[in-house]
Every structure is written in C-alpha cells, then in structure tokens.
Design a protein around this motif. Structure first.
Motif, PDB file in Angstrom:
ATOM      1  N   ASN A   1       0.821  -1.207   0.000  1.00 34.45           N
ATOM      2  CA  ASN A   1       0.000   0.000   0.000  1.00 34.45           C
ATOM      3  C   ASN A   1       0.856   1.260   0.000  1.00 34.45           C
ATOM      4  OD1 ASN A   1      -2.815  -0.177  -0.227  1.00 34.45           O
ATOM      5  ND2 ASN A   1      -3.003  -1.050   1.818  1.00 34.45           N
ATOM      6  N   ALA A   2       2.035   1.181   0.623  1.00 40.90           N
ATOM      7  CA  ALA A   2       2.868   2.367   0.792  1.00 40.90           C
ATOM      8  C   ALA A   2       3.915   2.548  -0.307  1.00 40.90           C
ATOM      9  CB  ALA A   2       3.569   2.318   2.148  1.00 40.90           C
ATOM     10  N   VAL A   3       4.288   1.462  -0.989  1.00 39.03           N
ATOM     11  CA  VAL A   3       5.457   1.515  -1.864  1.00 39.03           C
ATOM     12  C   VAL A   3       5.256   2.444  -3.070  1.00 39.03           C
ATOM     13  CG1 VAL A   3       4.846  -0.480  -3.342  1.00 39.03           C
ATOM     14  CG2 VAL A   3       7.256   0.058  -2.889  1.00 39.03           C
ATOM     15  N   THR A   4       4.030   2.509  -3.593  1.00 39.88           N
ATOM     16  CA  THR A   4       3.772   3.410  -4.721  1.00 39.88           C
ATOM     17  C   THR A   4       3.985   4.856  -4.308  1.00 39.88           C
ATOM     18  OG1 THR A   4       2.121   1.850  -5.549  1.00 39.88           O
ATOM     19  CG2 THR A   4       2.105   4.047  -6.498  1.00 39.88           C
ATOM     20  N   TYR A   5       3.500   5.204  -3.120  1.00 41.97           N
ATOM     21  CA  TYR A   5       3.689   6.563  -2.610  1.00 41.97           C
ATOM     22  C   TYR A   5       5.162   6.852  -2.342  1.00 41.97           C
ATOM     23  CZ  TYR A   5      -1.352   6.952  -2.074  1.00 41.97           C
ATOM     24  OH  TYR A   5      -2.703   7.011  -2.330  1.00 41.97           O
ATOM     25  N   GLY A   6       5.906   5.812  -1.937  1.00 47.01           N
ATOM     26  CA  GLY A   6       7.345   5.987  -1.740  1.00 47.01           C
ATOM     27  C   GLY A   6       8.042   6.411  -3.018  1.00 47.01           C
ATOM     28  N   GLY A   7       7.672   5.771  -4.136  1.00 50.12           N
ATOM     29  CA  GLY A   7       8.237   6.160  -5.423  1.00 50.12           C
ATOM     30  C   GLY A   7       7.878   7.582  -5.795  1.00 50.12           C
ATOM     31  N   MET A   8       6.637   7.978  -5.525  1.00 50.09           N
ATOM     32  CA  MET A   8       6.198   9.346  -5.828  1.00 50.09           C
ATOM     33  C   MET A   8       6.976  10.374  -5.013  1.00 50.09           C
ATOM     34  SD  MET A   8       2.077   8.773  -5.909  1.00 50.09           S
ATOM     35  CE  MET A   8       1.290   7.624  -7.057  1.00 50.09           C
TER      36      MET A   8
ATOM     37  N   ASN B   1      -1.221   5.647   7.101  1.00 51.75           N
ATOM     38  CA  ASN B   1      -1.462   4.205   7.028  1.00 51.75           C
ATOM     39  C   ASN B   1      -0.560   3.412   7.968  1.00 51.75           C
ATOM     40  OD1 ASN B   1      -3.488   3.264   4.786  1.00 51.75           O
ATOM     41  ND2 ASN B   1      -2.510   5.118   4.012  1.00 51.75           N
ATOM     42  N   LEU B   2       0.527   4.040   8.435  1.00 54.99           N
ATOM     43  CA  LEU B   2       1.359   3.399   9.460  1.00 54.99           C
ATOM     44  C   LEU B   2       0.800   3.661  10.861  1.00 54.99           C
ATOM     45  CD1 LEU B   2       4.950   4.204   8.105  1.00 54.99           C
ATOM     46  CD2 LEU B   2       3.767   2.003   8.055  1.00 54.99           C
ATOM     47  N   LEU B   3       0.207   4.858  11.055  1.00 54.53           N
ATOM     48  CA  LEU B   3      -0.291   5.241  12.370  1.00 54.53           C
ATOM     49  C   LEU B   3      -1.682   4.692  12.675  1.00 54.53           C
ATOM     50  CD1 LEU B   3       0.883   8.976  12.512  1.00 54.53           C
ATOM     51  CD2 LEU B   3       1.754   7.091  13.898  1.00 54.53           C
TER      52      LEU B   3
END
Length: 520
Positions: free
Chosen positions: A70-77, A479-481
């Motif tokens: 869920n988070a990895v796409t946002y990491g790339g952005m 999404n982590l919190l």
C-alpha cells in the motif's frame, strides 16, 4: 472586464494573448488528452487496495507485506518529486507528459507480470516514481492553456476527471476481479488480478500517445524567453478554436518579464558542441536560480502553509480511502456469515487481527472477497464523488463561494469523519464515507488550483510536486499510524482524524485565495 484586443504591433502579455484565442475545439481536445493522465495517477495509487483481497490469497501476503504494498507506490512518488519538478520547469511540460506516459505504462505491465510480492513491490515503486511527474505537470499544462476566465473551471475539471477515474476503477474491478481466471505462460502463472493490473496500464500509454499531438505550453515558452515558438503555439490554438487562418491571429508580438531569447533557442540554428554544452550548462544553472524565490518572501510563508495543510488533509482522507475496499469487503463478509454487528468498531477490530486464520476459514473469506457485491459499495462512493463535483461547478460562478470553498469543505468534513465512529450499518458507513471523500476531493483540487495561480510559471510544477509529496508523506504516515490507534481503542483513530482536520482547517483559515488572479 475583458482586456481590449491589442493593436497589430502592440505587444500582448499572456492573459491577453490566450484570451484572444478563445475557448473551442483545442481546449476540448487538450482536456480529453488530460483525462488518461489523471486516470493513470488514480489507478496507480489505488490499484493495490483493490487487488489485495484477492492477491493476498494467491501470494500468501503477510500483514507487513500488505502494508508495504500500500505504501510503496507513494514511496516512489515522494522520491521522484524534486527531479520531476526540475525537469518540467527547465525542459518543458510536453516532454514529461509524453515520456512519462510511455515509461509508466511499461512499469505497470511489468507489475502485471509479477510472480511474488517482491517483484510487485519493485514495479509498483517505479510505477509511482514515474507517474508522479506527468500528473503534476498535466495540472500546470492545463492551466497554462487557459485564461483566468476559464481557469477555475479547468481546475475543477481536474477534480471531476479524478472522480471519474475513481468510479471507473471499481467498475473494472466489479466486472473483472470476481472472475476465476488462471493460466500459465511458460514459467509464469497468472490469475485474474494480473489481468486487472495490466488493464490499468492503458491510460498511461494513451496519455503518452495523445500528448504527441499537442504543443508545448505557451506560458512556459514565454517564461523561457522563446517568444517566437510561443506565438506559433498560440496561433495554432487560435486557428483551431476560431476556424480561421493562423495569420489572422490579432496578437503579433508577445511580452513578458523574461528577455527575448528566441534566436538562441531556435532548434534550426546550427551551433558547435561547445555552444550546445554551454547552453545545457546554463539551463541547468538557471533551473536552480528559478527555485530561489521559493525560499524567500512572500512565497516561502504561503508554500509552508499549503504544505502543512495538504499533509494533514491527505493523511486524514487516505487513512479512510485506502481502507475502504477492505472495510466494505469485511462488512459484506459479516452479512453473508450472519454477523449482525457491522459497526465500524467491529470491522476495524476484525481487520487489525494479527493471529493466523484457519486455512478453511481463510479460503472462505477469499471466495467472499471475489464476489461482485464486495465492489458495489466502492462504486457507490465514487458515484457520489462524481455528483459532488458536478454540483460544485455552478457554484464557482459566485466569487465569494469560489474563494472560501476550501474552508467550507474542511469545516464540514471535520464533523463527518468524526461521525463515522457512530456508524452501525453498511449503508450509514457508505453515505458518510462518500460525502467525506467528496468534500476532501474538492479540498485537494482547490489547493492545487490555488497553487497554480499563486506561484510563477518557472517554479509552479516544483511547488505542486512538493505539495503532492507532502500529501503522500501524509498518506504513508497515516497508514502506518492508523493501525496503532486502532489497537489503542475504537475511538482513538476517529479522534486523531478529527484532530488532523482541525489543523488543516486552521491553516486554510489564514490563506487568502483569489480565484480570478492573473497567472504569473
């Protein structure tokens, strides 16, 4: 009042020149070209949340792996924001839109070929890394082809297109994901969700293809000092909109703060390797000089306000939005299993469990998640969002509403997100979530449209990308919190979401927005 038409030899600024082009066929075509690019961004950010209920069964995903996907796409952005902003503000918008579309489509197809969680994460990371640029650029690109009369509507069109894409994606999921498709191609094994991911590559390829037929932004060319090429682009727009010859365009000369460098930038002009190297070096240096005003008054104060506002509002909205497919799937599962308690608290408790399930029970849940009914709620939410944007369009004619719509929507959204705590049924949750996401979609679009008119051309895309980066940092953080707050107790996540909305509203209260401001 509209500016008077310039005389035959009288220099015209951008607003006068673009107004003389009118609104017509070209504007319709450029908006149609923008839709695939905007859709590609929505698909990139949301695809994983739709395939998780089925892909987790095929890939045996752990809780940690689902969170990372869920988070990895946002990491790339986040990582690619500054490089894309630098390229767009120094080399042009069109290049980013064409190359970005094609490259992103390739990475999405690679993600569709993934055979394990690691491969899927890597390709979704690069999907986010690439699509970040075209999405931010297309917002600037659209604004720079329209005058201040139509610009507020164009920015709302961006939000409307995003809402349409958010409706199309669950519709595709509704018809495709419930199908039990399995086939092999050599060592590769494919399931229905692989095909779903492959389908989401279509908007990226279409965006890269369509922008080949469009010119570079005339406002960007003027800011670069390339007035001759900017005039040719404006003549082309005029000819398509007015159905007249290019020579009849009333503006014959353009003016801006940047000195005229048309001869130096003429691609037909022959130059030595040393001259080309010197120009490339100068463009690189000037690119950094363009960013200097970002760190001084008045832009520094305004940008910091917008960064924090967008961080808080996107952290809140994506903490809700990215969980919705799973929440609705769980509610349908409860209904089919005869469980009467479908409150938000019961659903969140079920999804936050860490103990492994019995294999038979897990298979039953996988089968339920693959039923068409699990996607109907997401479709309803998207339809409400689309209707919401259509309803807001006529209100933008009222200047007072247009200038305060951000504050109004944030104020209302604060109470609605808190009301989710009291939702006891699927329908109540659906209605509240749909209204909340619609209001927040209008807020996000308003922030971007406000940024377009406040910041100058040569830093506009960079600022938009930084704003979006703050939003994506908020998404990852949220999404982590959220699971941590869920584990504390049921009320904690809703108090936290309301607190974020109050902070966002406070920043919005001190922002001064003029929807009719001239494009710098």
């Amino acid at each position: 009042m509209a500016a008077p038409p310039p005389g035959r030899d009288e220099p015209a600024d951008f607003e006068t020149a673009i107004e003389a082009c009118g609104f017509g066929l070209f504007n319709v075509f450029i908006m149609c070209c923008a839709v695939p690019c905007l859709s590609a961004m929505v698909f990139s950010a949301s695809t994983i949340s739709y395939i998780l209920p089925t892909a987790e069964c095929d890939l045996n995903l752990s809780l940690v792996e689902k969170g990372m996907l869920n988070a990895v796409t946002y990491g790339g952005m986040i990582i690619s924001a500054i490089p894309w902003g630098f390229i767009a503000d120094t080399m042009g918008r069109r290049l980013v839109l064409i190359c970005g579309g094609w490259i992103d489509g390739i990475f999405v197809l690679c993600a569709a070929l993934s055979q394990n969680p690691s491969q899927l994460m890597v390709f979704k990371f690069f999907d986010g890394f690439i699509i970040c640029g075209p999405f931010a650029v297309v917002v600037s690109y659209l604004a720079e082809f329209h005058g201040k009369k139509h610009r507020p509507y164009i920015m709302l069109f961006v939000g409307l297109s995003v809402s349409m894409a958010a409706l199309v994606l669950p519709l595709i999921a509704y018809f495709l994901l419930p199908l039990h498709l399995r086939f092999n191609s050599g060592p590769l094994h494919f399931h229905t969700w692989h095909i779903f991911v492959a389908v989401t590559a279509v908007p990226s390829f279409l965006s890269g293809f369509l922008h080949i037929f469009l010119p570079e932004s005339p406002k960007f060319l003027m800011a670069q000092g390339n007035y001759n090429k900017a005039l040719l682009a404006l003549q082309r727009i005029y000819a398509l909109n007015k159905h007249k010859s290019r020579d009849s365009y009333p503006v014959k000369k353009l003016t801006d703060d940047t000195p005229d460098r048309s001869e130096d930038l003429d691609p037909k002009r022959r130059s030595s390797f040393q001259e080309r190297y010197a120009r490339a070096k100068m463009k690189f240096i000037n690119g950094f000089k363009q960013l200097k005003p970002m760190f001084s008054s008045p832009y520094l104060t305004i940008s910091l306000q917008v960064y924090f506002l967008h961080f808080c509002q996107i952290m809140s909205v994506n903490s809700v939005r990215l969980w919705l497919p799973q929440i609705f799937a769980t509610m349908r599962q409860f209904e089919m299993q005869g469980i009467n308690d479908t409150s938000m608290c019961a659903v969140l408790k079920h999804n936050s469990r860490t103990e492994p399930l019995d294999p038979i029970i897990q298979q039953e849940e996988c089968d339920i998640h693959q039923r068409p009914e699990t996607y109907q709620d997401n479709i309803m939410v998207a339809i409400v969002g689309l209707i919401g944007f259509l309803a807001v369009f006529p209100l933008l004619r009222i200047a007072r509403v247009a200038n305060h719509i951000l504050k109004i929507c944030l104020f209302l959204a604060t109470f609605i997100v808190g009301s989710l705590y009291f939702a006891q049924t699927t329908w109540t949750t659906l209605i509240l979530a749909a209204i909340y996401l619609t209001l927040m979609g209008i807020c996000a679009t308003t922030v971007i449209s406000m940024t377009v008119v406040i910041f100058p051309t040569l830093m506009r895309t960079m600022v938009i990308l930084l704003i979006m980066t703050c939003g994506r940092l908020g998404s990852v953080s949220g999404n982590l919190l959220l699971p941590i707050f869920i584990q504390i107790n049921c009320v904690a996540p809703f108090v936290w979401l309301c607190f974020l909305m109050i902070i966002a509203f406070t920043f919005a209260w001190f922002l001064r927005i003029d929807s009719q401001q001239t494009l710098n």
